[in-house]
Design a protein around this motif. Structure first.
Motif, PDB file in Angstrom:
ATOM      1  N   PRO A 172       5.384  16.935  10.154  1.00 31.70           N
ATOM      2  CA  PRO A 172       6.668  17.588  10.410  1.00 31.70           C
ATOM      3  C   PRO A 172       6.874  17.791  11.907  1.00 31.70           C
ATOM      4  CG  PRO A 172       5.066  19.187   9.618  1.00 31.70           C
ATOM      5  CD  PRO A 172       4.401  17.848   9.533  1.00 31.70           C
ATOM      6  N   LEU A 173       7.989  17.330  12.424  1.00 34.25           N
ATOM      7  CA  LEU A 173       8.257  17.371  13.854  1.00 34.25           C
ATOM      8  C   LEU A 173       9.305  18.448  14.143  1.00 34.25           C
ATOM      9  CD1 LEU A 173       8.504  13.501  14.256  1.00 34.25           C
ATOM     10  CD2 LEU A 173       6.555  14.939  14.945  1.00 34.25           C
ATOM     11  N   PHE A 174       8.897  19.486  14.852  1.00 31.53           N
ATOM     12  CA  PHE A 174       9.795  20.604  15.125  1.00 31.53           C
ATOM     13  C   PHE A 174      11.042  20.106  15.848  1.00 31.53           C
ATOM     14  CE2 PHE A 174      10.713  24.760  17.418  1.00 31.53           C
ATOM     15  CZ  PHE A 174      11.254  25.359  16.284  1.00 31.53           C
ATOM     16  N   ILE A 175      12.214  20.483  15.353  1.00 31.38           N
ATOM     17  CA  ILE A 175      13.534  20.093  15.834  1.00 31.38           C
ATOM     18  C   ILE A 175      13.879  18.649  15.456  1.00 31.38           C
ATOM     19  CG2 ILE A 175      15.019  19.736  17.853  1.00 31.38           C
ATOM     20  CD1 ILE A 175      13.597  21.993  19.249  1.00 31.38           C
ATOM     21  N   ILE A 176      12.912  17.742  15.511  1.00 34.37           N
ATOM     22  CA  ILE A 176      13.182  16.309  15.409  1.00 34.37           C
ATOM     23  C   ILE A 176      13.351  15.821  13.976  1.00 34.37           C
ATOM     24  CG2 ILE A 176      12.150  14.039  15.860  1.00 34.37           C
ATOM     25  CD1 ILE A 176      10.872  15.380  18.369  1.00 34.37           C
ATOM     26  N   SER A 177      12.569  16.331  13.035  1.00 33.06           N
ATOM     27  CA  SER A 177      12.637  15.864  11.653  1.00 33.06           C
ATOM     28  C   SER A 177      13.833  16.478  10.935  1.00 33.06           C
ATOM     29  CB  SER A 177      11.356  16.221  10.891  1.00 33.06           C
ATOM     30  OG  SER A 177      10.222  15.648  11.482  1.00 33.06           O
ATOM     31  N   THR A 178      14.661  15.634  10.338  1.00 31.41           N
ATOM     32  CA  THR A 178      15.810  16.052   9.537  1.00 31.41           C
ATOM     33  C   THR A 178      15.809  15.205   8.267  1.00 31.41           C
ATOM     34  OG1 THR A 178      17.318  14.426  10.492  1.00 31.41           O
ATOM     35  CG2 THR A 178      17.121  16.545  11.648  1.00 31.41           C
ATOM     36  N   PRO A 179      16.716  15.488   7.321  1.00 34.07           N
ATOM     37  CA  PRO A 179      16.748  14.666   6.109  1.00 34.07           C
ATOM     38  C   PRO A 179      16.853  13.169   6.383  1.00 34.07           C
ATOM     39  CG  PRO A 179      18.036  16.634   5.755  1.00 34.07           C
ATOM     40  CD  PRO A 179      17.632  16.653   7.207  1.00 34.07           C
ATOM     41  N   LYS A 180      17.571  12.780   7.422  1.00 36.41           N
ATOM     42  CA  LYS A 180      17.714  11.359   7.731  1.00 36.41           C
ATOM     43  C   LYS A 180      16.356  10.696   7.934  1.00 36.41           C
ATOM     44  CE  LYS A 180      20.089   8.207  10.921  1.00 36.41           C
ATOM     45  NZ  LYS A 180      20.984   8.119  12.118  1.00 36.41           N
ATOM     46  N   LEU A 181      15.480  11.341   8.704  1.00 36.13           N
ATOM     47  CA  LEU A 181      14.150  10.791   8.957  1.00 36.13           C
ATOM     48  C   LEU A 181      13.265  10.920   7.726  1.00 36.13           C
ATOM     49  CD1 LEU A 181      12.041   9.564  10.834  1.00 36.13           C
ATOM     50  CD2 LEU A 181      11.549  11.868  11.698  1.00 36.13           C
ATOM     51  N   VAL A 182      13.295  12.073   7.055  1.00 32.69           N
ATOM     52  CA  VAL A 182      12.448  12.299   5.886  1.00 32.69           C
ATOM     53  C   VAL A 182      12.746  11.276   4.794  1.00 32.69           C
ATOM     54  CG1 VAL A 182      11.910  13.911   4.024  1.00 32.69           C
ATOM     55  CG2 VAL A 182      12.136  14.749   6.366  1.00 32.69           C
ATOM     56  N   ILE A 183      14.016  11.054   4.515  1.00 30.48           N
ATOM     57  CA  ILE A 183      14.407  10.092   3.477  1.00 30.48           C
ATOM     58  C   ILE A 183      13.951   8.686   3.851  1.00 30.48           C
ATOM     59  CG2 ILE A 183      16.388   8.974   2.368  1.00 30.48           C
ATOM     60  CD1 ILE A 183      17.822  11.756   2.677  1.00 30.48           C
TER      61      ILE A 183
ATOM     62  N   THR B  17      11.589   6.559  16.627  1.00 29.22           N
ATOM     63  CA  THR B  17      12.310   5.788  15.615  1.00 29.22           C
ATOM     64  C   THR B  17      13.794   6.139  15.694  1.00 29.22           C
ATOM     65  OG1 THR B  17      11.960   7.473  13.897  1.00 29.22           O
ATOM     66  CG2 THR B  17      10.333   5.682  14.054  1.00 29.22           C
ATOM     67  N   GLN B  18      14.604   5.242  15.179  1.00 27.09           N
ATOM     68  CA  GLN B  18      16.051   5.430  15.282  1.00 27.09           C
ATOM     69  C   GLN B  18      16.539   6.637  14.496  1.00 27.09           C
ATOM     70  OE1 GLN B  18      18.072   1.745  14.404  1.00 27.09           O
ATOM     71  NE2 GLN B  18      16.895   0.586  15.910  1.00 27.09           N
ATOM     72  N   GLU B  19      15.824   6.984  13.412  1.00 22.72           N
ATOM     73  CA  GLU B  19      16.272   8.096  12.572  1.00 22.72           C
ATOM     74  C   GLU B  19      15.871   9.466  13.107  1.00 22.72           C
ATOM     75  OE1 GLU B  19      15.754   4.437  10.026  1.00 22.72           O
ATOM     76  OE2 GLU B  19      14.556   5.474  11.545  1.00 22.72           O
ATOM     77  N   ALA B  20      14.988   9.526  14.067  1.00 18.86           N
ATOM     78  CA  ALA B  20      14.500  10.805  14.584  1.00 18.86           C
ATOM     79  C   ALA B  20      15.578  11.514  15.394  1.00 18.86           C
ATOM     80  CB  ALA B  20      13.264  10.589  15.444  1.00 18.86           C
ATOM     81  N   ARG B  21      15.670  12.832  15.225  1.00 20.03           N
ATOM     82  CA  ARG B  21      16.621  13.631  15.992  1.00 20.03           C
ATOM     83  C   ARG B  21      16.003  14.044  17.324  1.00 20.03           C
ATOM     84  NH1 ARG B  21      19.161  19.170  13.626  1.00 20.03           N
ATOM     85  NH2 ARG B  21      17.029  19.857  14.029  1.00 20.03           N
ATOM     86  N   ALA B  22      15.800  13.052  18.170  1.00 16.35           N
ATOM     87  CA  ALA B  22      15.263  13.270  19.515  1.00 16.35           C
ATOM     88  C   ALA B  22      16.187  12.564  20.494  1.00 16.35           C
ATOM     89  CB  ALA B  22      13.842  12.726  19.631  1.00 16.35           C
ATOM     90  N   SER B  23      16.216  13.035  21.717  1.00 19.54           N
ATOM     91  CA  SER B  23      17.065  12.397  22.716  1.00 19.54           C
ATOM     92  C   SER B  23      16.537  11.001  23.029  1.00 19.54           C
ATOM     93  CB  SER B  23      17.090  13.239  23.994  1.00 19.54           C
ATOM     94  OG  SER B  23      15.817  13.209  24.636  1.00 19.54           O
TER      95      SER B  23
ATOM     96  N   THR C 108       5.418   0.692  21.588  1.00 18.02           N
ATOM     97  CA  THR C 108       5.993  -0.163  22.638  1.00 18.02           C
ATOM     98  C   THR C 108       7.489  -0.388  22.498  1.00 18.02           C
ATOM     99  OG1 THR C 108       5.463  -2.156  21.362  1.00 18.02           O
ATOM    100  CG2 THR C 108       3.801  -1.375  22.939  1.00 18.02           C
ATOM    101  N   GLN C 109       8.093   0.162  21.443  1.00 18.78           N
ATOM    102  CA  GLN C 109       9.534  -0.029  21.272  1.00 18.78           C
ATOM    103  C   GLN C 109      10.103   1.046  20.353  1.00 18.78           C
ATOM    104  OE1 GLN C 109      10.557  -3.529  18.901  1.00 18.78           O
ATOM    105  NE2 GLN C 109       8.485  -3.566  18.053  1.00 18.78           N
ATOM    106  N   ILE C 110      11.399   1.256  20.465  1.00 20.69           N
ATOM    107  CA  ILE C 110      12.124   2.126  19.547  1.00 20.69           C
ATOM    108  C   ILE C 110      12.607   1.254  18.397  1.00 20.69           C
ATOM    109  CG2 ILE C 110      14.115   3.648  19.261  1.00 20.69           C
ATOM    110  CD1 ILE C 110      13.928   4.195  22.308  1.00 20.69           C
ATOM    111  N   GLN C 111      12.255   1.616  17.175  1.00 23.51           N
ATOM    112  CA  GLN C 111      12.631   0.811  16.019  1.00 23.51           C
ATOM    113  C   GLN C 111      12.962   1.710  14.837  1.00 23.51           C
ATOM    114  OE1 GLN C 111       9.254  -1.646  14.854  1.00 23.51           O
ATOM    115  NE2 GLN C 111       7.820  -0.125  15.615  1.00 23.51           N
ATOM    116  N   THR C 112      13.406   1.120  13.759  1.00 24.62           N
ATOM    117  CA  THR C 112      13.703   1.926  12.583  1.00 24.62           C
ATOM    118  C   THR C 112      12.401   2.382  11.940  1.00 24.62           C
ATOM    119  OG1 THR C 112      13.686   0.076  11.026  1.00 24.62           O
ATOM    120  CG2 THR C 112      15.775   0.549  12.153  1.00 24.62           C
TER     121      THR C 112
END
Length: 321
Positions: free
Chosen positions: A19-30, A211-217, A292-296
């Motif tokens: 679990p990632l504080f602030i970053i994990s949301t339903p979009k990433l969990v699903i 990852t693209q789904e993570a709620r991080a800047s 090495t990259q941002i991906q889904t």
């Protein structure tokens, strides 16, 4: 082989996303669950508190819809992290929501409480507790936790200082239940190594931030791609508990990562006033050199599975197994 209770006994792949504080949301969990790993998020990520119920509905309905459409490739279960610390004034509310929606896995941190374990057990839920030492592991199981997450050195966020080999070995001398290993794991090779050391699952966090789904800047995600273990700083300044953070974010906040003062542990706080610190000072583990990259999320989990299979084949070719 450990005794693994449902819902841990038939996971598609032996990985639990931390679990990632602030970053994990339903979009990433699903996305994590559909990709085949246990997805998770802190209950505190839902703000205001009423949003947690909305998120639990979103997750449970999305996974049920996926499973109905793809019975041959069911999603992994999900987990909600509960911070069991006196500063978390939402614990009772958030746990009540978990009971209402029968969250399959509860991950508890910073305190083990029998009433939280009993609440999860009331509907058949499983409790995994974060520990950084064998002593803490004993206490967690004595209070009714079903399994353990051994947080070794190099893990992101509130990491321990024990070698994963020492921590797993000591726990396995007396505990044969569910055990996950956390600490610098970001490749399929490391997932297999965790199992070889005696864990049932690998616990992966930092790599999922990129990852693209993570709620991080985007800056946070790119910093993970651009950094490695040399850029990780271990400090208790930001929450009162020692943890690992990205040095570039510390510099951006106007601080010198090589000369950080010590914090008073009694000031530890997980209420809303600490949110800004977590946004500005980026938690991260030592395993990011492999990112090495941002991906889904789907692409990253598929990469893990390929690496895991290749690592197994390499071992078999050595004729040691």
């Amino acid at each position: 082989m450990s005794r693994l209770p449902a819902p841990l006994n038939h996971l598609p792949f032996p990985v639990i996303a931390s679990p990632l504080f602030i970053i994990s949301t339903p979009k990433l969990v699903i996305a994590q669950c559909i990709a085949g790993v246990v997805g998770s998020m802190p209950g505190l990520n839902a703000r205001p508190a009423e949003q947690l119920e909305e998120w639990l509905i979103e997750i449970t309905e999305a996974l049920a819809k996926h499973n109905q459409a793809h019975p041959e490739q069911a999603a992994a279960p999900f987990a909600i992290n509960q911070i069991v610390h006196k500063s978390n004034d939402r614990l009772a509310h958030d746990m009540a929501m978990c009971v209402k929606y029968k969250v399959p896995i509860i991950i508890t941190s910073l305190g083990a409480r029998e009433d939280i374990n009993d609440a999860a057990h009331s509907y058949g839920g499983v409790v995994l507790h974060d520990v950084i030492s064998n002593k803490h592991a004993h206490k967690a199981i004595e209070k009714g936790a079903d399994g353990l997450i051994a947080v070794a050195t190099g893990a992101g966020g509130h990491a321990g200082v024990k070698s994963p080999f020492a921590l797993i070995q000591e726990i396995r001398q007396w505990f044969d239940g569910p055990l996950a290993l956390s600490g610098s794991i970001s490749t399929g090779d490391a997932v297999l190594a965790a199992q070889a050391a005696g864990a049932d699952f690998a616990y992966i966090g930092s790599a999922f931030i990129a990852t693209q789904e993570a709620r991080a800047s985007e800056a946070y995600k790119q910093a993970i791609v651009d950094s490695n273990s040399d850029d990780i700083v271990y400090s208790n300044l930001f929450t009162g508990v020692h943890g690992n953070y990205l040095a570039p974010s510390i510099r951006n906040a106007g601080l010198d990562p090589d000369n950080l003062p010590e914090s008073d542990p009694s000031k530890m706080n997980f209420s809303g006033d600490k949110t800004k610190a977590w946004k500005d000072i980026w938690g991260c583990g030592q395993g990011i050199g492999a990112v090495t990259q941002i991906q889904t999320t789907a692409e990253y989990v598929a990469q893990l599975k390929r690496e895991y299979a290749a690592a197994r084949q390499r071992l078999l070719a050595m004729n040691y197994v």
